[in-house]
Design a protein around this motif. Sequence first.
Motif, PDB file in Angstrom:
ATOM      1  N   TYR A 175      29.258  34.352  21.767  1.00  0.00           N
ATOM      2  CA  TYR A 175      28.562  35.636  21.659  1.00  0.00           C
ATOM      3  C   TYR A 175      27.085  35.357  21.961  1.00  0.00           C
ATOM      4  CZ  TYR A 175      32.411  37.919  19.018  1.00  0.00           C
ATOM      5  OH  TYR A 175      33.601  38.473  18.607  1.00  0.00           O
ATOM      6  N   PHE A 176      26.571  35.938  23.025  1.00  0.00           N
ATOM      7  CA  PHE A 176      25.201  35.649  23.447  1.00  0.00           C
ATOM      8  C   PHE A 176      24.233  36.751  23.024  1.00  0.00           C
ATOM      9  CE2 PHE A 176      28.005  33.626  26.577  1.00  0.00           C
ATOM     10  CZ  PHE A 176      27.518  32.325  26.573  1.00  0.00           C
ATOM     11  N   ASN A 177      23.020  36.323  22.728  1.00  0.00           N
ATOM     12  CA  ASN A 177      21.887  37.233  22.586  1.00  0.00           C
ATOM     13  C   ASN A 177      20.713  36.424  23.131  1.00  0.00           C
ATOM     14  OD1 ASN A 177      19.501  38.487  21.654  1.00  0.00           O
ATOM     15  ND2 ASN A 177      20.613  39.489  19.975  1.00  0.00           N
ATOM     16  N   LEU A 178      20.219  36.820  24.314  1.00  0.00           N
ATOM     17  CA  LEU A 178      19.242  35.968  25.002  1.00  0.00           C
ATOM     18  C   LEU A 178      17.889  35.952  24.294  1.00  0.00           C
ATOM     19  CD1 LEU A 178      20.076  36.663  28.765  1.00  0.00           C
ATOM     20  CD2 LEU A 178      21.011  34.937  27.223  1.00  0.00           C
ATOM     21  N   ASP A 179      17.681  36.920  23.411  1.00  0.00           N
ATOM     22  CA  ASP A 179      16.437  36.936  22.625  1.00  0.00           C
ATOM     23  C   ASP A 179      16.663  36.291  21.259  1.00  0.00           C
ATOM     24  OD1 ASP A 179      13.722  37.548  22.339  1.00  0.00           O
ATOM     25  OD2 ASP A 179      14.206  39.332  21.147  1.00  0.00           O
ATOM     26  N   GLY A 180      17.916  36.017  20.929  1.00  0.00           N
ATOM     27  CA  GLY A 180      18.228  35.360  19.653  1.00  0.00           C
ATOM     28  C   GLY A 180      18.267  36.297  18.464  1.00  0.00           C
ATOM     29  N   GLU A 181      17.776  37.529  18.609  1.00  0.00           N
ATOM     30  CA  GLU A 181      17.778  38.466  17.472  1.00  0.00           C
ATOM     31  C   GLU A 181      17.755  39.904  17.980  1.00  0.00           C
ATOM     32  OE1 GLU A 181      14.191  37.385  15.423  1.00  0.00           O
ATOM     33  OE2 GLU A 181      12.979  38.513  16.841  1.00  0.00           O
ATOM     34  N   GLY A 182      17.996  40.843  17.072  1.00  0.00           N
ATOM     35  CA  GLY A 182      17.996  42.258  17.447  1.00  0.00           C
ATOM     36  C   GLY A 182      19.283  42.618  18.191  1.00  0.00           C
ATOM     37  N   ASP A 183      19.297  43.846  18.777  1.00  0.00           N
ATOM     38  CA  ASP A 183      20.506  44.216  19.513  1.00  0.00           C
ATOM     39  C   ASP A 183      20.375  43.803  20.977  1.00  0.00           C
ATOM     40  OD1 ASP A 183      19.446  46.326  21.171  1.00  0.00           O
ATOM     41  OD2 ASP A 183      19.297  47.547  19.358  1.00  0.00           O
ATOM     42  N   ILE A 184      21.495  43.976  21.697  1.00  0.00           N
ATOM     43  CA  ILE A 184      21.512  43.506  23.092  1.00  0.00           C
ATOM     44  C   ILE A 184      21.460  44.689  24.071  1.00  0.00           C
ATOM     45  CG2 ILE A 184      22.513  41.199  22.853  1.00  0.00           C
ATOM     46  CD1 ILE A 184      24.880  44.002  23.489  1.00  0.00           C
ATOM     47  N   LEU A 185      21.154  45.887  23.547  1.00  0.00           N
ATOM     48  CA  LEU A 185      21.221  47.087  24.382  1.00  0.00           C
ATOM     49  C   LEU A 185      20.197  47.087  25.518  1.00  0.00           C
ATOM     50  CD1 LEU A 185      21.914  49.693  21.547  1.00  0.00           C
ATOM     51  CD2 LEU A 185      23.541  48.673  23.161  1.00  0.00           C
ATOM     52  N   GLY A 186      19.100  46.340  25.333  1.00  0.00           N
ATOM     53  CA  GLY A 186      18.065  46.281  26.370  1.00  0.00           C
ATOM     54  C   GLY A 186      18.299  45.178  27.394  1.00  0.00           C
ATOM     55  N   HIS A 187      19.300  44.325  27.186  1.00  0.00           N
ATOM     56  CA  HIS A 187      19.612  43.284  28.173  1.00  0.00           C
ATOM     57  C   HIS A 187      20.103  43.962  29.459  1.00  0.00           C
ATOM     58  CE1 HIS A 187      19.354  40.516  24.854  1.00  0.00           C
ATOM     59  NE2 HIS A 187      20.089  39.559  25.369  1.00  0.00           N
ATOM     60  N   GLN A 188      19.668  43.442  30.604  1.00  0.00           N
ATOM     61  CA  GLN A 188      20.112  43.991  31.895  1.00  0.00           C
ATOM     62  C   GLN A 188      21.280  43.178  32.411  1.00  0.00           C
ATOM     63  OE1 GLN A 188      17.303  44.830  34.916  1.00  0.00           O
ATOM     64  NE2 GLN A 188      16.914  46.700  33.755  1.00  0.00           N
ATOM     65  N   VAL A 189      22.340  43.875  32.813  1.00  0.00           N
ATOM     66  CA  VAL A 189      23.557  43.191  33.234  1.00  0.00           C
ATOM     67  C   VAL A 189      23.916  43.545  34.670  1.00  0.00           C
ATOM     68  CG1 VAL A 189      26.074  43.119  32.846  1.00  0.00           C
ATOM     69  CG2 VAL A 189      24.506  42.995  30.907  1.00  0.00           C
ATOM     70  N   MET A 190      24.273  42.521  35.429  1.00  0.00           N
ATOM     71  CA  MET A 190      24.861  42.713  36.751  1.00  0.00           C
ATOM     72  C   MET A 190      26.240  42.054  36.715  1.00  0.00           C
ATOM     73  SD  MET A 190      25.853  41.384  39.816  1.00  0.00           S
ATOM     74  CE  MET A 190      25.225  39.723  39.882  1.00  0.00           C
ATOM     75  N   ILE A 191      27.279  42.777  37.122  1.00  0.00           N
ATOM     76  CA  ILE A 191      28.612  42.175  37.233  1.00  0.00           C
ATOM     77  C   ILE A 191      29.087  42.358  38.674  1.00  0.00           C
ATOM     78  CG2 ILE A 191      31.013  42.147  36.411  1.00  0.00           C
ATOM     79  CD1 ILE A 191      30.055  43.330  33.748  1.00  0.00           C
ATOM     80  N   HIS A 192      29.476  41.233  39.259  1.00  0.00           N
ATOM     81  CA  HIS A 192      29.833  41.217  40.666  1.00  0.00           C
ATOM     82  C   HIS A 192      31.289  41.663  40.821  1.00  0.00           C
ATOM     83  CE1 HIS A 192      29.070  40.072  44.721  1.00  0.00           C
ATOM     84  NE2 HIS A 192      29.905  39.063  44.735  1.00  0.00           N
ATOM     85  N   ALA A 193      31.532  42.958  40.617  1.00  0.00           N
ATOM     86  CA  ALA A 193      32.910  43.478  40.659  1.00  0.00           C
ATOM     87  C   ALA A 193      32.916  44.925  41.120  1.00  0.00           C
ATOM     88  CB  ALA A 193      33.551  43.391  39.280  1.00  0.00           C
ATOM     89  N   ASP A 194      33.808  45.240  42.067  1.00  0.00           N
ATOM     90  CA  ASP A 194      33.982  46.619  42.547  1.00  0.00           C
ATOM     91  C   ASP A 194      35.016  47.366  41.723  1.00  0.00           C
ATOM     92  OD1 ASP A 194      32.214  46.116  44.614  1.00  0.00           O
ATOM     93  OD2 ASP A 194      33.802  45.587  46.044  1.00  0.00           O
ATOM     94  N   GLN A 195      35.809  46.608  40.938  1.00  0.00           N
ATOM     95  CA  GLN A 195      36.907  47.245  40.182  1.00  0.00           C
ATOM     96  C   GLN A 195      36.990  46.678  38.769  1.00  0.00           C
ATOM     97  OE1 GLN A 195      39.908  45.856  43.022  1.00  0.00           O
ATOM     98  NE2 GLN A 195      40.449  47.989  43.403  1.00  0.00           N
ATOM     99  N   PHE A 196      37.629  47.451  37.893  1.00  0.00           N
ATOM    100  CA  PHE A 196      37.947  46.935  36.564  1.00  0.00           C
ATOM    101  C   PHE A 196      39.370  47.359  36.224  1.00  0.00           C
ATOM    102  CE2 PHE A 196      37.579  50.547  33.444  1.00  0.00           C
ATOM    103  CZ  PHE A 196      37.235  51.554  34.328  1.00  0.00           C
ATOM    104  N   THR A 197      39.894  46.823  35.116  1.00  0.00           N
ATOM    105  CA  THR A 197      41.271  47.163  34.732  1.00  0.00           C
ATOM    106  C   THR A 197      41.234  48.104  33.528  1.00  0.00           C
ATOM    107  OG1 THR A 197      41.393  45.091  33.464  1.00  0.00           O
ATOM    108  CG2 THR A 197      42.354  45.065  35.650  1.00  0.00           C
ATOM    109  N   PRO A 198      41.404  49.425  33.750  1.00  0.00           N
ATOM    110  CA  PRO A 198      41.382  50.378  32.630  1.00  0.00           C
ATOM    111  C   PRO A 198      42.498  50.056  31.642  1.00  0.00           C
ATOM    112  CG  PRO A 198      41.586  51.530  34.741  1.00  0.00           C
ATOM    113  CD  PRO A 198      41.708  50.080  35.024  1.00  0.00           C
ATOM    114  N   VAL A 199      42.271  50.459  30.393  1.00  0.00           N
ATOM    115  CA  VAL A 199      43.206  50.111  29.310  1.00  0.00           C
ATOM    116  C   VAL A 199      43.733  51.370  28.612  1.00  0.00           C
ATOM    117  CG1 VAL A 199      42.259  47.822  28.828  1.00  0.00           C
ATOM    118  CG2 VAL A 199      41.201  49.838  27.753  1.00  0.00           C
ATOM    119  N   ASP A 200      44.798  51.162  27.822  1.00  0.00           N
ATOM    120  CA  ASP A 200      45.275  52.238  26.958  1.00  0.00           C
ATOM    121  C   ASP A 200      44.555  52.124  25.607  1.00  0.00           C
ATOM    122  OD1 ASP A 200      46.514  50.246  25.444  1.00  0.00           O
ATOM    123  OD2 ASP A 200      48.512  50.624  26.249  1.00  0.00           O
ATOM    124  N   LYS A 201      44.958  52.943  24.656  1.00  0.00           N
ATOM    125  CA  LYS A 201      44.299  52.953  23.328  1.00  0.00           C
ATOM    126  C   LYS A 201      44.341  51.596  22.631  1.00  0.00           C
ATOM    127  CE  LYS A 201      44.797  57.636  21.518  1.00  0.00           C
ATOM    128  NZ  LYS A 201      45.941  58.430  21.978  1.00  0.00           N
TER     129      LYS A 201
END
Length: 378
Positions: A211-237
């Motif tokens: 489990y990463f937190n690049l600042d070591g504390e607080g929430d991770i909502l401000g981290h910027q993410v790039m994912i090299h993917a055109d698709q994902f696998t949707p899920v059920d409940k």
Amino acid sequence: MGKSSARTLRISTLALAMAMLGCSSRDVPAVPAASTKISWGQTPEGQPVELYTLTNAKGSEARIMTYGGVVVSLKVPDRSGALGDVVAGFDNLEGYLIPPPYFGAIIGRYGNRIGGGRFSVGGMEYQLAKNNGANHLHGGVRGFDKRVWSAKPLSLQSLELSYLSKDGEEGYPGNLSAKVTYTLTDAHELRIEYSATTDKETIVNLTNHSYFNLDGEGDILGHQVMIHADQFTPVDKGLIPTGELKSVAGTPFDFRMAKTIGERIEQKDEQLIFGQGYDHNWVLNRTGPGLETAAKVTDSKSGRVMEVLTTEPGLQFYTGNFLDGTLKGKGRVYAKRSAFCMETQHFPDSPNKPAFPSTVLKPGDTYRTTTVYRFSTI
Ligand code: GLA
């Protein structure tokens, strides 16, 4: 162990070896420098657990314990050069015995879910534990995260862990001999090499659950993410893939251009509601079988950047939605979305989805995957 005491121990071990071999300080013996090791207590069954410290030439440090092969801490520099611990974890073994939700651990035999805990391989049907609602998660009741691994230090910067999972363990077929090598390179990379062989047709899908937190504390909502993917696998409940490979275009799952984690996470999107945030597998854009960039995360506060490179076809991006503040360690409170995971893997429920890349391993073949978490700064 503190950094200076680890260094003192290493220097004194070297001095002792030199004295025993009758060397002067100018001819250093040709003994490979090994990572430092301390005893870290024992499991409730009395199995001793060791903690190893890997240090690179630039001072970055990874601590790995033999229980679960857990990355207990990972200290890398921020933009001012100050080392900070970027993974969630605890100060002692007891913290890990609760158990927490897979903090830092090696996951096996199967990373993520298998629908109904059921699958067929080699013409036989197998029923695994349903340890996550109606489904099987992360190898079962006592997966690889709760086993003591045998350690072989390869150098100051590299540690090989091995574990023999017996035929029938957690319901899986075949004696599976698994090996995981952690290497902390001078380029501030934590390189993880997985391999496995079996004596009976089986399935395998190993990953690491840091489990990463690049600042070591607080929430991770401000981290910027790039994912090299055109698709994902949707899920059920129940978070089992429907089997569809869905385009990320026009959805909150489009991270082809960097976005902050928080920007769209609360959107009224059915998939985000099912996951209570991001807890999905991205279908990585791949050009070949080698190591390729899967994702890049930037924290503008600390200046730390983490790139994920892998040979795997999928990436489970999980935003710590189930953390609720009850777990505490290293002076931190593990609140909802205070850390994120990037678990490189084959897709969840692949054994029941013939169109997904196969997770079958046959006797005589060797399962081999590599993932690199590379740290730098901006
Ligand atoms: C994985 C799963 C999540 C959750 C965490 C552990 O990432 O996909 O749903 O179970 O592990 O809490």
